[in-house]
Design a protein around this motif. Structure first.
Motif, short mmCIF file in Angstrom:
data_model
loop_
_atom_site.label_atom_id
_atom_site.label_comp_id
_atom_site.label_asym_id
_atom_site.label_seq_id
_atom_site.Cartn_x
_atom_site.Cartn_y
_atom_site.Cartn_z
N UNK A 135 0.84 -1.20 0.00
CA UNK A 135 0.00 0.00 0.00
C UNK A 135 0.88 1.26 0.00
N UNK A 136 0.71 2.10 -1.03
CA UNK A 136 1.59 3.27 -1.17
C UNK A 136 1.45 4.25 -0.01
N UNK A 137 0.22 4.52 0.41
CA UNK A 137 0.03 5.47 1.52
C UNK A 137 0.75 4.98 2.78
N UNK A 138 0.56 3.70 3.09
CA UNK A 138 1.23 3.14 4.28
C UNK A 138 2.75 3.23 4.15
N UNK A 139 3.28 2.95 2.97
CA UNK A 139 4.73 3.00 2.77
C UNK A 139 5.26 4.42 2.96
N UNK A 140 4.58 5.39 2.38
CA UNK A 140 5.02 6.79 2.50
C UNK A 140 4.97 7.26 3.96
N UNK A 141 3.86 6.96 4.63
CA UNK A 141 3.69 7.44 6.01
C UNK A 141 4.68 6.75 6.95
N UNK A 142 4.92 5.47 6.73
CA UNK A 142 5.88 4.76 7.58
C UNK A 142 7.29 5.31 7.38
N UNK A 143 7.61 5.69 6.17
CA UNK A 143 8.91 6.31 5.91
C UNK A 143 9.01 7.63 6.67
N UNK A 144 7.98 8.42 6.64
CA UNK A 144 8.01 9.72 7.33
C UNK A 144 8.08 9.53 8.84
N UNK A 145 7.30 8.61 9.35
CA UNK A 145 7.35 8.37 10.80
C UNK A 145 8.76 7.98 11.22
N UNK A 146 9.43 7.17 10.40
CA UNK A 146 10.74 6.64 10.78
C UNK A 146 11.89 7.62 10.64
N UNK A 147 11.61 8.80 10.07
CA UNK A 147 12.70 9.76 9.86
C UNK A 147 13.24 10.30 11.19
N UNK A 148 14.55 10.16 11.39
CA UNK A 148 15.26 10.85 12.46
C UNK A 148 14.75 10.52 13.87
N UNK A 149 14.14 9.36 14.07
CA UNK A 149 13.80 8.94 15.43
C UNK A 149 14.16 7.47 15.56
N UNK B 148 13.75 3.48 16.27
CA UNK B 148 12.72 2.59 15.75
C UNK B 148 11.65 2.27 16.79
N UNK B 149 12.02 2.21 18.05
CA UNK B 149 11.04 1.92 19.10
C UNK B 149 9.98 3.00 19.16
N UNK B 150 10.44 4.26 19.13
CA UNK B 150 9.49 5.37 19.17
C UNK B 150 8.68 5.43 17.86
N UNK B 151 9.32 5.09 16.75
CA UNK B 151 8.60 5.06 15.47
C UNK B 151 7.42 4.08 15.55
N UNK B 152 7.66 2.91 16.14
CA UNK B 152 6.57 1.95 16.29
C UNK B 152 5.49 2.47 17.24
N UNK B 153 5.89 3.19 18.27
CA UNK B 153 4.91 3.77 19.18
C UNK B 153 3.99 4.74 18.43
N UNK C 218 1.99 13.00 19.89
CA UNK C 218 3.44 13.22 19.96
C UNK C 218 4.11 13.25 18.59
N UNK C 219 3.31 13.42 17.52
CA UNK C 219 3.96 13.70 16.23
C UNK C 219 4.46 15.14 16.28
N UNK C 220 5.62 15.39 15.66
CA UNK C 220 6.07 16.77 15.58
C UNK C 220 5.19 17.52 14.58
N UNK C 221 5.14 18.83 14.70
CA UNK C 221 4.33 19.63 13.79
C UNK C 221 4.70 19.38 12.34
N UNK C 222 6.00 19.26 12.11
CA UNK C 222 6.49 19.03 10.75
C UNK C 222 5.97 17.72 10.18
N UNK C 223 6.12 16.65 10.96
CA UNK C 223 5.66 15.35 10.46
C UNK C 223 4.15 15.34 10.27
N UNK C 224 3.43 16.00 11.17
CA UNK C 224 1.97 16.07 11.04
C UNK C 224 1.60 16.76 9.72
N UNK C 225 2.33 17.81 9.37
CA UNK C 225 2.07 18.50 8.09
C UNK C 225 2.33 17.56 6.91
#
Length: 302
Positions: free
Chosen positions: A126-140, A142-147, A188-195
């Motif tokens: 799923x493209x949406x899931x792949x894109x969003x998971x990539x963004x969540x995983x940026x610069x944090x 992996x444990x927090x990314x899964x949270x 707890x998403x940052x403003x940037x990631x939420x955008x």
DNA sequence: ATCCAGGAACTGT
DNA sequence: ACAGTTCATGGA
């Protein structure tokens, strides 16, 4: 795709270079994962096919992946789509013979290729899931990314409860397009990631981004260019999505910290390798950079 | 406490 | 083109 439809289940015939258990190890890497569950050597996963929820149970018997339907039996047409999903999920179109041939002669990959033989890139069709998971995983980490992913799913995803077990779907872009920045910041998403995330959801809702139209591009380089044009998707995320969603076996997320650490460990280095050192090592992996990367990621879970 | 995490956009030169 | 800065928070 190589598969058979029986009256109550599907059988998927994988290529020779396939090991179900090795794939399970990777799928089991986080205890916060809501998008699939393990039980008695089987994987349970909820899918949405043609607007209906389908619970699948995957097992391995007689060199085939057996797909059963514990919730309700889908139509023949839906069964074909389930088979296509599983085929994509386990990246069964890639012929790994060339990878193992190369790896056998490579000092970095040699041992891993034997140790994890049959492991395939676990994809995100799923493209949406792949894109969003990539963004969540940026610069944090992996444990927090899964949270964060878990919170996103629990708040905005659909679920199905069968015999007391709850199974989840990744939120749809339509749903995420309808929420506010504050809804994500509260999680707890940052403003940037939420955008970024809400922006992508809107672009997909307006059909400015679709997997189908990207697949019509002539080559992978053009798809990468289209992906990096999306706000929030840089070189790393584009390569990640190429690997996990577009089945590109040559993508190489060279800036990836996990990749750098894996190489550091395997080579017994005191520091992380530089980009130049990584390019030098990767010369021998040409054509198989994505699989080299994935096996190195796998080595982080030893 | 301190460092940094599976980066990317923005700003200034 | 390229380097430096900001985002912003939790995990180890």
């Amino acid at each position: 795709m190589n598969w058979k439809l029986d009256s109550t289940y599907i059988q998927i015939i994988p290529p020779k270079e396939f090991d179900f258990q090795e794939c399970l190890v990777f799928l089991n890497r986080s205890n916060q994962e809501l998008l699939h569950q393990m039980k008695d050597g089987h994987i349970y996963k909820l899918l949405k096919i043609d607007e209906s929820l389908i619970l699948v149970k995957l097992g391995y018997e007689n060199h085939m992946i057996k797909v059963e339907f514990p919730y309700h039996q889908p139509s023949e047409e839906s069964c074909r789509k389930v088979a296509e999903y599983v085929w994509e999920w386990f990246d069964l179109d890639s012929d790994l013979a060339g990878f193992y041939e190369m790896a056998a002669k490579d000092k970095v990959l040699n041992k891993m290729a034997q140790q994890y033989y049959g492991l395939r890139i676990l994809c995100i069709p799923d493209l949406f899931e792949a894109l969003i998971w990539a963004i969540i995983g940026q610069q944090i980490n992996l444990t927090f990314a899964y949270t964060l992913k878990r919170r996103l799913i629990e708040h905005f995803g659909e679920s199905l409860t069968v015999n007391g077990d709850t199974f989840w779907l990744f939120p749809s872009y339509k749903k995420i397009a309808s929420i506010d920045l504050e809804d994500l910041k509260k999680l707890q998403f940052t403003g940037r990631k939420a955008e970024y995330i809400i922006g992508i959801a809107n672009s997909m809702k307006n059909e400015e981004i679709t997997k189908e139209s990207l697949l019509l591009q002539q080559d992978n380089q053009k798809i990468v260019k289209s992906l990096t044009a999306i706000r929030g998707i840089g070189p790393w995320s584009a390569d990640y999505v190429m690997m996990k969603c577009f089945h590109s076996i040559t993508s190489f997320p060279i800036g990836d910290v996990g990749l750098q650490n894996a190489l550091k460990n395997r080579l017994g280095m005191e520091r992380k390798p530089t980009v130049e050192e990584m390019k030098k090592l990767a010369e021998n992996w040409e054509g198989w950079e994505a699989y080299a990367t994935f096996y190195l990621w796998r080595s982080l879970y030893e």
